[in-house]
Write a protein that holds these residues in place. Structure first.
Motif, PDB file in Angstrom:
ATOM      1  N   VAL A 228       0.854  -1.186   0.000  1.00  0.00           N
ATOM      2  CA  VAL A 228       0.000   0.000   0.000  1.00  0.00           C
ATOM      3  C   VAL A 228       0.889   1.235   0.000  1.00  0.00           C
ATOM      4  N   LEU A 229       0.707   2.082  -1.003  1.00  0.00           N
ATOM      5  CA  LEU A 229       1.494   3.311  -1.095  1.00  0.00           C
ATOM      6  C   LEU A 229       0.695   4.487  -0.554  1.00  0.00           C
ATOM      7  N   GLY A 230       1.265   5.189   0.420  1.00  0.00           N
ATOM      8  CA  GLY A 230       0.629   6.364   0.986  1.00  0.00           C
ATOM      9  C   GLY A 230       1.559   7.560   0.905  1.00  0.00           C
ATOM     10  N   GLY A 231       1.171   8.643   1.567  1.00  0.00           N
ATOM     11  CA  GLY A 231       1.969   9.858   1.501  1.00  0.00           C
ATOM     12  C   GLY A 231       1.627  10.680   0.276  1.00  0.00           C
ATOM     13  N   GLY A 232       2.247  11.832   0.171  1.00  0.00           N
ATOM     14  CA  GLY A 232       1.917  12.765  -0.896  1.00  0.00           C
ATOM     15  C   GLY A 232       2.129  12.223  -2.288  1.00  0.00           C
ATOM     16  N   LEU A 233       3.168  11.418  -2.493  1.00  0.00           N
ATOM     17  CA  LEU A 233       3.477  10.949  -3.844  1.00  0.00           C
ATOM     18  C   LEU A 233       2.383  10.025  -4.384  1.00  0.00           C
ATOM     19  N   ALA A 234       1.722   9.301  -3.490  1.00  0.00           N
ATOM     20  CA  ALA A 234       0.677   8.367  -3.921  1.00  0.00           C
ATOM     21  C   ALA A 234      -0.514   9.083  -4.540  1.00  0.00           C
ATOM     22  N   GLN A 235      -0.613  10.384  -4.318  1.00  0.00           N
ATOM     23  CA  GLN A 235      -1.712  11.148  -4.898  1.00  0.00           C
ATOM     24  C   GLN A 235      -1.583  11.273  -6.413  1.00  0.00           C
ATOM     25  N   ALA A 236      -0.441  10.871  -6.948  1.00  0.00           N
ATOM     26  CA  ALA A 236      -0.272  10.856  -8.407  1.00  0.00           C
ATOM     27  C   ALA A 236      -1.121   9.767  -9.048  1.00  0.00           C
ATOM     28  N   GLY A 237      -1.673   8.861  -8.240  1.00  0.00           N
ATOM     29  CA  GLY A 237      -2.603   7.849  -8.742  1.00  0.00           C
ATOM     30  C   GLY A 237      -1.989   6.940  -9.791  1.00  0.00           C
ATOM     31  N   ASP A 238      -2.698   6.745 -10.898  1.00  0.00           N
ATOM     32  CA  ASP A 238      -2.234   5.830 -11.940  1.00  0.00           C
ATOM     33  C   ASP A 238      -0.945   6.306 -12.596  1.00  0.00           C
ATOM     34  N   GLY A 239      -0.679   7.614 -12.503  1.00  0.00           N
ATOM     35  CA  GLY A 239       0.575   8.125 -13.045  1.00  0.00           C
ATOM     36  C   GLY A 239       1.775   7.547 -12.314  1.00  0.00           C
ATOM     37  N   LEU A 240       1.580   7.124 -11.078  1.00  0.00           N
ATOM     38  CA  LEU A 240       2.608   6.435 -10.310  1.00  0.00           C
ATOM     39  C   LEU A 240       2.408   4.920 -10.370  1.00  0.00           C
ATOM     40  N   LEU A 241       1.191   4.484 -10.113  1.00  0.00           N
ATOM     41  CA  LEU A 241       0.938   3.059  -9.944  1.00  0.00           C
ATOM     42  C   LEU A 241       1.151   2.254 -11.228  1.00  0.00           C
ATOM     43  N   THR A 242       0.701   2.775 -12.375  1.00  0.00           N
ATOM     44  CA  THR A 242       0.806   1.999 -13.615  1.00  0.00           C
ATOM     45  C   THR A 242       2.260   1.726 -14.008  1.00  0.00           C
ATOM     46  N   PRO A 243       3.127   2.757 -14.097  1.00  0.00           N
ATOM     47  CA  PRO A 243       4.520   2.443 -14.445  1.00  0.00           C
ATOM     48  C   PRO A 243       5.250   1.691 -13.334  1.00  0.00           C
ATOM     49  N   LEU A 244       4.860   1.927 -12.076  1.00  0.00           N
ATOM     50  CA  LEU A 244       5.529   1.235 -10.978  1.00  0.00           C
ATOM     51  C   LEU A 244       5.176  -0.252 -10.978  1.00  0.00           C
ATOM     52  N   ARG A 245       3.939  -0.585 -11.282  1.00  0.00           N
ATOM     53  CA  ARG A 245       3.558  -1.996 -11.384  1.00  0.00           C
ATOM     54  C   ARG A 245       4.362  -2.686 -12.489  1.00  0.00           C
ATOM     55  N   ALA A 246       4.510  -1.997 -13.623  1.00  0.00           N
ATOM     56  CA  ALA A 246       5.270  -2.575 -14.736  1.00  0.00           C
ATOM     57  C   ALA A 246       6.733  -2.775 -14.348  1.00  0.00           C
ATOM     58  N   ALA A 247       7.302  -1.791 -13.668  1.00  0.00           N
ATOM     59  CA  ALA A 247       8.702  -1.893 -13.259  1.00  0.00           C
ATOM     60  C   ALA A 247       8.894  -2.988 -12.214  1.00  0.00           C
ATOM     61  N   MET A 248       7.937  -3.124 -11.304  1.00  0.00           N
ATOM     62  CA  MET A 248       8.010  -4.197 -10.307  1.00  0.00           C
ATOM     63  C   MET A 248       7.936  -5.567 -10.984  1.00  0.00           C
ATOM     64  N   ARG A 249       7.051  -5.680 -11.970  1.00  0.00           N
ATOM     65  CA  ARG A 249       6.873  -6.952 -12.676  1.00  0.00           C
ATOM     66  C   ARG A 249       8.188  -7.376 -13.343  1.00  0.00           C
ATOM     67  N   GLU A 250       8.915  -6.425 -13.898  1.00  0.00           N
ATOM     68  CA  GLU A 250      10.190  -6.722 -14.547  1.00  0.00           C
ATOM     69  C   GLU A 250      11.224  -7.250 -13.552  1.00  0.00           C
ATOM     70  N   ARG A 251      11.084  -6.860 -12.293  1.00  0.00           N
ATOM     71  CA  ARG A 251      12.074  -7.219 -11.280  1.00  0.00           C
ATOM     72  C   ARG A 251      11.745  -8.508 -10.538  1.00  0.00           C
ATOM     73  N   MET A 252      10.564  -9.043 -10.752  1.00  0.00           N
ATOM     74  CA  MET A 252      10.180 -10.272 -10.069  1.00  0.00           C
ATOM     75  C   MET A 252      10.753 -11.485 -10.812  1.00  0.00           C
ATOM     76  N   THR A 253      11.388 -12.382 -10.060  1.00  0.00           N
ATOM     77  CA  THR A 253      11.859 -13.641 -10.636  1.00  0.00           C
ATOM     78  C   THR A 253      10.988 -14.760 -10.060  1.00  0.00           C
ATOM     79  N   PHE A 254      11.435 -15.359  -8.956  1.00  0.00           N
ATOM     80  CA  PHE A 254      10.609 -16.405  -8.350  1.00  0.00           C
ATOM     81  C   PHE A 254       9.664 -15.855  -7.284  1.00  0.00           C
ATOM     82  N   HIS A 255       9.817 -14.572  -6.943  1.00  0.00           N
ATOM     83  CA  HIS A 255       8.936 -13.988  -5.943  1.00  0.00           C
ATOM     84  C   HIS A 255       7.558 -13.696  -6.543  1.00  0.00           C
ATOM     85  N   ARG A 256       6.544 -13.835  -5.716  1.00  0.00           N
ATOM     86  CA  ARG A 256       5.205 -13.482  -6.148  1.00  0.00           C
ATOM     87  C   ARG A 256       5.078 -11.962  -6.251  1.00  0.00           C
TER      88      ARG A 256
END
Length: 337
Positions: free
Chosen positions: A274-302
């Motif tokens: 769960v992302l909170g604080g002022g930066l999280a107010q960017a909404g999908d502008g933060l969450l969408t690229p961050l989800r994609a970047a996280m997905r690239e970094r996952m190997t065997f982790h869920r």
């Protein structure tokens, strides 16, 4: 039979206090805000905390309610077991026995907690992480801190300092963090760092290449961290409109944040971040690229479920209430709210 039990909750910040009377089901029956006026010194701040808490308890009784406990959240280093505010730059606390002072003044069981940890507690039980079981709450503002909540309990750590995810090293040789070390996540992906980075690059010659050395200098001062010349929200807005410089800075922050969160996922294996604080107010502008970047970094982790916080600036106060309820063995709130 109507349950007339309530707790008094205060979330104390350097500028203001968010205060409430809260029922065991998590419903706020009275909310107030008061200035902290930290410049008056720690003794005066403690006096205000006790005055406000006592006033809320008295108002609750006047409304026919029964205060059963008090919960207080403060920033900085907190010894929750002893109820001591060990250190807080924002309010000037140094080894202040807040819990004992509150018990002596109000005659009620009192719990003291760290502001980010109690915010994470609220989001895990009542907010965006509800039902997940394993939650990592990450607050991204002037700094970056986290709370790891498992089955409704936040980890404190051996020394009361658990959750300092902002000081994971993500860019060796990068910008100097307020803690003194170069390359911490907080020095790159916090709201203050994003604004500062944009201003630095905007002030350079358009033809000058940006090197790793230039990124690392100059060291960050406390004033620069507190008041960046360009806000992160402005950078996010400019990136969304296609401005190249803003896009570069925003992507740098996304990549660093993804590295830090991927490390957190490797350590904690949570179901939800769960992302909170002022930066999280960017909404999908933060969450969408961050989800994609996280997905690239996952190997065997869920891959964790990545969501924005749901409780806004009420999270700290609600979390303080949950801490108070836990202190007296009342824990039915997350089931009923």
């Amino acid at each position: 039979m109507t349950d007339d039990r309530v707790v008094v909750a205060l979330d104390v910040g350097g500028t203001g206090m968010k205060c409430a009377v809260v029922r065991p089901d998590g419903v706020v029956v009275r909310a107030e805000r008061h200035p902290t006026d930290a410049a008056r010194g720690p003794a005066a701040v403690v006096g205000t905390i006790l005055d406000v808490a006592e006033g809320l308890a008295d108002k609750a009784r006047a409304d026919g309610l029964t205060p059963i406990a008090v919960g207080i959240a403060v920033p900085g280093v907190v010894d929750e077991a002893r109820g001591v505010a060990v250190w807080s730059a924002n309010v000037g606390f140094r080894d202040v026995p807040v819990r004992d002072l509150a018990v002596a003044r109000l005659g009620l069981p009192t719990a003291l907690g760290h502001d980010v940890r109690v915010g994470g507690l609220a989001e895990a039980r009542l907010g965006a992480g509800r039902g997940s079981g394993h939650v990592l709450f990450v607050a991204i503002g002037t700094g970056i801190a986290a709370a790891h909540v498992v089955d409704g309990t936040a980890a404190v750590g051996a020394h009361g300092a658990a959750g300092e995810i902002g000081h994971i090293l993500v860019r060796p040789g990068g910008p100097r963090c307020g803690c003194g070390r170069p390359g911490c996540l907080e020095a790159i992906a916090s709201a203050a760092a994003i604004g500062r980075r944009y201003a630095e690059l905007a002030g350079q010659s358009a033809d000058a290449p940006v090197t790793a050395t230039e990124v690392a200098e100059p060291p960050v001062t406390a004033a620069e961290v507190a008041e960046p010349p360009v806000t992160a929200a402005e950078v996010a807005q400019r990136a969304a409109t296609g401005e190249p410089l803003a896009g570069q800075v925003w992507q740098e922050a996304i990549d660093a944040l993804a590295d830090g969160l991927a490390s957190g996922q490797a350590l904690f294996d949570v179901a939800t971040i769960v992302l909170g604080g002022g930066l999280a107010q960017a909404g999908d502008g933060l969450l969408t690229p961050l989800r994609a970047a996280m997905r690239e970094r996952m190997t065997f982790h869920r891959e964790p479920h990545l969501v924005a916080a749901a409780l806004g600036d009420e999270a700290g106060c609600l979390g303080a209430a949950l801490l108070a309820l836990d202190a007296v063995g009342v824990r039915d709130h997350q089931e009923k709210r």
